[in-house]
Scaffold this motif. Structure first.
Motif, PDB file in Angstrom:
ATOM      1  N   THR A  22       0.745  -1.458   0.030  1.00 19.41           N
ATOM      2  CA  THR A  22       0.100  -0.005  -0.058  1.00 19.41           C
ATOM      3  C   THR A  22       0.987   1.121   0.123  1.00 19.41           C
ATOM      4  O   THR A  22       0.537   1.975  -0.870  1.00 19.41           O
ATOM      5  N   LEU A  23       1.856   1.184   0.808  1.00 16.94           N
ATOM      6  CA  LEU A  23       2.751   2.486   1.005  1.00 16.94           C
ATOM      7  C   LEU A  23       3.673   2.610  -0.373  1.00 16.94           C
ATOM      8  O   LEU A  23       3.712   3.671  -0.772  1.00 16.94           O
ATOM      9  N   GLN A  24       3.948   1.629  -0.784  1.00 12.28           N
ATOM     10  CA  GLN A  24       4.702   1.417  -2.276  1.00 12.28           C
ATOM     11  C   GLN A  24       3.814   2.103  -3.291  1.00 12.28           C
ATOM     12  O   GLN A  24       4.287   2.968  -4.082  1.00 12.28           O
ATOM     13  N   ALA A  27       4.128   5.788  -2.843  1.00 10.83           N
ATOM     14  CA  ALA A  27       5.260   6.222  -3.357  1.00 10.83           C
ATOM     15  C   ALA A  27       5.334   6.408  -4.696  1.00 10.83           C
ATOM     16  O   ALA A  27       6.173   7.328  -5.286  1.00 10.83           O
ATOM     17  N   ARG A  28       4.599   5.601  -5.472  1.00  6.50           N
ATOM     18  CA  ARG A  28       4.577   5.949  -6.950  1.00  6.50           C
ATOM     19  C   ARG A  28       3.562   6.739  -7.626  1.00  6.50           C
ATOM     20  O   ARG A  28       3.456   6.696  -8.725  1.00  6.50           O
ATOM     21  N   VAL A  53       9.922   2.665   3.360  1.00  2.00           N
ATOM     22  CA  VAL A  53       9.043   2.842   2.120  1.00  2.00           C
ATOM     23  C   VAL A  53       8.850   4.128   1.387  1.00  2.00           C
ATOM     24  O   VAL A  53       9.176   4.426   0.480  1.00  2.00           O
ATOM     25  N   LEU A  54       8.546   4.949   2.647  1.00  2.24           N
ATOM     26  CA  LEU A  54       8.528   6.393   2.214  1.00  2.24           C
ATOM     27  C   LEU A  54       9.420   7.399   3.031  1.00  2.24           C
ATOM     28  O   LEU A  54       9.848   7.062   3.903  1.00  2.24           O
ATOM     29  N   ASP A  55       9.740   8.596   2.394  1.00  2.00           N
ATOM     30  CA  ASP A  55      10.622   9.605   3.149  1.00  2.00           C
ATOM     31  C   ASP A  55       9.907   9.964   4.275  1.00  2.00           C
ATOM     32  O   ASP A  55       8.656  10.335   4.484  1.00  2.00           O
TER      33      ASP A  55
END
Length: 322
Positions: A22-24, A27-28, A53-55
């Motif tokens: 989900t987080l990926q 990020a996209r 996964v996220l900043d």
């Protein structure tokens, strides 16, 4: 702060594999809209593999007691952010890359819309049950809805505040209560311009049964405090009605009353057949007829049992409060 910004609010509990996906997918996102992410987890901690996964500049992780409802998690996440818009996601949702931009544009182009949501898609190797779930979810696309599942929702913060947030006493069905309430402020729009995959979708019939028993327990409670559209009433009455008719048919057979047994069987088969034929036609030859029949033969008893358990729970609560 920019004129418009979005906070993704994600309640989380348990395994992190789907949650990372989900987080990926966030990020996209290919979007010009500034966004951040607030995760409200009921785990003791999240792994570095998930957090990384996220900043860190856009990710805010909060922890809540495991006893709290999903509504409480969503409300807390929304209240700790300052963005103009809120995107509520489940922790097992993979978004298309254009999800944020497409839905944000829809809200701008449709001032009459209170809330927008993307259409569901299944993976190439989806099971028959996943295909059925996706077909049902996409029964009406690019059109207004009476209510929407809470898997992926985008709305202005002002709508969230006017509704009063998610109902924290409901264990399930909180998304239906929230979106139906938002529908009194404007359109609920289900759009095919973006999409999502429900990674945690039921894949086999035993999964379906246990999940629908759980979901059905808040059916009756979800009616409180909102206007219930006529289109929603069958979901409350048809499952127990069909089960009662089949049960009475068995009783009549035991009482040597075959004519009455046949009458009750007919009364059960009419709505069951209508649901089966509707779903099969919606599938446009992508679903097997036998799979559709099996789906409803599991779905209706599970929903009826869940509603019954919810009724006893409600009665127990009232007696306890007296």
């Amino acid at each position: 702060m920019p004129d418009a910004s979005v906070t993704f609010v994600i309640p989380h509990k348990g395994r992190e594999e789907f949650f990372r996906m989900t987080l990926q997918s966030i990020a996209r996102q290919k979007s010009t809209v500034p966004f951040d992410v607030t995760v409200v987890s009921q785990n003791q901690r999240l792994s570095s593999a998930t957090i990384d996964v996220l900043d860190s500049r856009i990710l805010n992780v909060l922890y809540e007691d495991p006893s709290e409802t999903i509504s409480t998690l969503r409300n807390r996440g929304a209240q700790t952010s300052e963005s103009t818009h809120l995107a509520f996601l489940d922790a097992d949702i993979e978004l298309s890359q254009n999800w944020l931009q497409a839905l944000f544009n829809l809200l701008k182009e449709m001032p009459e819309a209170a809330l927008v949501s993307a259409a569901q898609r299944h993976t190439i190797n989806a099971t028959e049950l996943e295909k059925i779930r996706t077909t049902l979810s996409n029964a009406h696309v690019d059109s207004p809805a009476a209510f929407l599942p809470g898997r992926n929702l985008l709305l202005k913060r002002s709508v969230f505040e006017d509704v009063g947030g998610f109902p924290e006493k409901l264990i399930t069905c909180e998304d239906y209560w929230f979106t139906a309430s938002a529908g009194e402020l404007g359109l609920l729009w289900y759009s095919s311009e973006a999409s999502y995959v429900h990674l945690g979708e039921d894949k086999h019939l035993p999964d379906l049964f246990s999940k629908e028993v759980w979901r059905g327990q808040s059916n009756l409670q979800s009616l409180r405090g909102r206007r219930v559209p006529k289109s929603e009433w069958p979901s409350f009455f048809v499952p127990p009605g069909i089960c009662i008719c089949f049960g009475l048919a068995v009783v009549m057979l035991m009482a040597a009353q075959p004519a009455l047994a046949g009458l009750f069987v007919s009364a059960a088969l009419l709505p069951l057949g209508a649901y089966v034929i509707r779903l099969y036609l919606l599938g446009k030859s992508s679903l097997r007829f036998s799979s559709v029949v099996a789906f409803y033969l599991v779905y209706f008893p599970a929903r009826a049992l869940g509603t019954l358990l919810g009724l006893f729970r409600s009665l127990g609560s009232k007696l306890h409060d007296q």
